[in-house]
Motif scaffolding. Sequence first.
Motif, PDB file in Angstrom:
ATOM      1  N   LYS A 154     -32.230  17.880 -13.467  1.00  0.00           N
ATOM      2  CA  LYS A 154     -31.696  17.461 -14.763  1.00  0.00           C
ATOM      3  C   LYS A 154     -30.954  18.605 -15.441  1.00  0.00           C
ATOM      4  N   LYS A 155     -31.591  19.805 -15.392  1.00  0.00           N
ATOM      5  CA  LYS A 155     -30.944  20.976 -15.991  1.00  0.00           C
ATOM      6  C   LYS A 155     -29.639  21.303 -15.276  1.00  0.00           C
ATOM      7  N   THR A 158     -26.861  19.166 -16.458  1.00  0.00           N
ATOM      8  CA  THR A 158     -26.385  19.474 -17.809  1.00  0.00           C
ATOM      9  C   THR A 158     -25.793  20.869 -17.913  1.00  0.00           C
TER      10      THR A 158
END
Length: 392
Positions: A154-155, A158
């Motif tokens: 997820k990081k 982003t």
Amino acid sequence: MKNRLFLIVAMVIFSLGYSQSTIENALTEIAKNNKTIQANTQYWNAQKVQYKTGNSLYNPTVEYDYLKGSPANAGNQTDIVVTQSFDFPTVYGKKNQLSDQLGIQADLQLKMVNQELLLEAKKICIELVYRNKLQVPLTKRKEATEKWLANFRKKLSTGDGTILDVNKAEIQLLEIKKQFQDNISIIAKLNEQLTSLNGGTAINLTDVVYFDIPAIPNFETLEKEIEEQDYIRKTLEQEKLIAQKQIDVSKALALPKMELGYHYQGILGQTYNGIHTGISLPLWESRNTVKLQKAKMTFAESTLTDHTNEHYYEIKQLYGRYESLKGILNDYEKINQSVEPIKLLDKALSAGQISVLEYFVELNYYNTTFNSYLEIEKEYYEVVATLLKYQL
């Protein structure tokens, strides 16, 4: 960090959800359903019956002779002889004593074989409990790593993470999944072994506790208790006693055999009847039998002495290992149990106090150490089970 993790390595073991052990129940079922135990019981019962045979009187003998005379006026002759042969009277008492001792030996042989089989089953149960306990932290490690991997991905999406962190988590998860699946396979295999020992009736041991250990006395007292209940030693002592009884039987069989019966004779219109007696001279048949049985007795005495010496040092080595493992486990029990190391690592990683690489290095260090603790605990119970085999 490493020192702190090492000090609190055992704490997870006390957070596992324990249930009452069913190892004893499994052993009870196996003792009842095991095909080998059933076959051995039938075999040795048959042997005990066989030992009682051969100590009765010989079958009686009936002889009939009809002889035609020549020339015709010579008359015919008829002979009828009924005889019963028997050994010297003391033989039967000696044989009965020998068969009694052989029956006792059969019971000891059965108990010895059954005890070894139950110890084998108990060790499989111990291995199963160890694997069940190991599955708990493996499951937690797998779930935690999957969570971190999802977070790192997820990081990365982003722009706050790196592909290196994702790769480290993927490699870590791959190794944990392998351990997880391997352990599941071993658990299934061990349960199949228990089912086989239980005569095909399914046993599924899911416990994460072993068994209650009674107070174990000092070495001298325990060694004496083990020797008193050692079926191998008792069997060897019984073989020595049987050898002595066989010597007594051989000596008795060297005495004359006798026969007693009835003899009828008819010739030329006259009849004769009376007692028939006979005796055998023990010249060759029993030669060297006593010497052979004495040699067997000497061998039995030597074997008993060798076993006693070897068994003493075997028990001594086991007891030394038991004390060593007990000391190690006691050290773990004294460790502070108030903090979860994995939670500390998770907080440190979330706060950016350590890198992903440092996180997995420290986590692997803790996992390896904790796995070692579980292995030590398993070995401890295996040693105790072997020491207490005489109670099975």
